[in-house]
Design an enzyme around this catalytic site. Sequence first.
Site, mmCIF file in Angstrom:
data_model
loop_
_atom_site.group_PDB
_atom_site.id
_atom_site.type_symbol
_atom_site.label_atom_id
_atom_site.label_comp_id
_atom_site.label_asym_id
_atom_site.label_seq_id
_atom_site.Cartn_x
_atom_site.Cartn_y
_atom_site.Cartn_z
ATOM 1 N N CYS A 91 0.816 -1.228 0.000
ATOM 2 C CA CYS A 91 0.000 0.000 0.000
ATOM 3 C C CYS A 91 0.847 1.275 0.000
ATOM 4 O O CYS A 91 0.387 2.320 -0.456
ATOM 5 C CB CYS A 91 -0.924 0.027 1.215
ATOM 6 N N HIS A 343 -8.798 3.103 -2.986
ATOM 7 C CA HIS A 343 -7.395 2.891 -2.615
ATOM 8 C C HIS A 343 -6.716 2.039 -3.685
ATOM 9 O O HIS A 343 -6.462 0.858 -3.491
ATOM 10 C CB HIS A 343 -7.366 2.204 -1.242
ATOM 11 N N CYS A 373 -1.092 2.855 6.400
ATOM 12 C CA CYS A 373 -0.792 1.501 6.855
ATOM 13 C C CYS A 373 -0.416 0.660 5.640
ATOM 14 O O CYS A 373 -0.702 1.034 4.499
ATOM 15 C CB CYS A 373 -1.982 0.892 7.590
#
Length: 387
Positions: A91, A343, A373
């Site tokens: 991520c 995302h 995160c």
Amino acid sequence: MEQVVIVDAIRTPMGRSKGGAFRNERAEDLSAHLMRSLLARNPSLTAATLDDIYWGCVQQTLEQGFNIARNAALLAEIPHSVPAVTVNRLCGSSMQALHDAARMIMTGDAQVCLVGGVEHMGHVPMSHGVDFHPGLSRNVAKAAGMMGLTAEMLSRLHGISREMQDQFAARSHARAWAATQSGAFKTEIIPTGGHDADGVLKQFNYDEVIRPETTVEALSTLRPAFDPVSGTVTAGTSSALSDGAAAMLVMSESRARELGLKPRARIRSMAVVGCDPSIMGYGPVPASKLALKKAGLSASDIDVFEMNEAFAAQILPCIKDLGLMEQIDEKINLNGGAIALGHPLGCSGARISTTLINLMERKDAQFGLATMCIGLGQGIATVFERV
């Protein structure tokens, strides 16, 4: 050591992954479009003088494989002499790309870099080809590889109720829609070609993922998505699936002056940390604390935060433990976040940094912090300072 500045920061609109605007566009095209746009917006910089391109992408297979950074650069007709590398910290990939470029500039090994990231989650699903080593379960809980269950764990550890999650998710959509309506996103979105519901080719200049009709009442009717028996995390309180790219033009402050380019922000500090994979969503807390320590600042010194909204159940414990619960509406994700915008994994680090810099300019803020995160237990953070 050279000061590293952000001269420009842009993104595509965020398209729905299921039958959305970019269903017929490839990840390389979204990336190349932004590379060309950054160069066109800054004509005093010639492409041949770029020292390197750092591009984040998580699922590096199919159209996103074989070094998508290089493929996109070739599509953008950037000279063959300019190298390019694809970065993967899950991520946090495009924020890691920013950190990698910044360190090259700080040490004098580069002067000008293109930075960004992309993920087409409609074409290359998050789970495509993933094959965890069976022996990993000796060291890590199996559920640590299931992001929704790690969010459930965090919510239980920190007393985050279903109602709190629903309220935060509704806020994300409301703020993202308000930013769209007010034109706040216009300074960061580059119109990008795609297809509407009827298959007509058009230019999109808005995020199609936002659901302005979202209410707490409607969210409260959704079933738990990951733990059907006792869970509280739903699809509505999770980051949306979307396709998109973001990009930044990064250089030394001295080179920006030589080129007559006005820096928009400088990088004050950077940090990356590890944490327990079972609570991977907690990574922004130690990462932010380390970045603040490196910058010689405290959380109270930061005017604006962009914290990636993987899940409402994940971001709320982070906000709580950074001591910011009473300042959510003044400082946190003022234009909404990933619950509303989605995302796209490799894109999000550059996306939230781009949004943060634009917010800092609008609010005349001095300091901003972007943090995320990272799956399997990491966190990454960057402190920016207006120039």
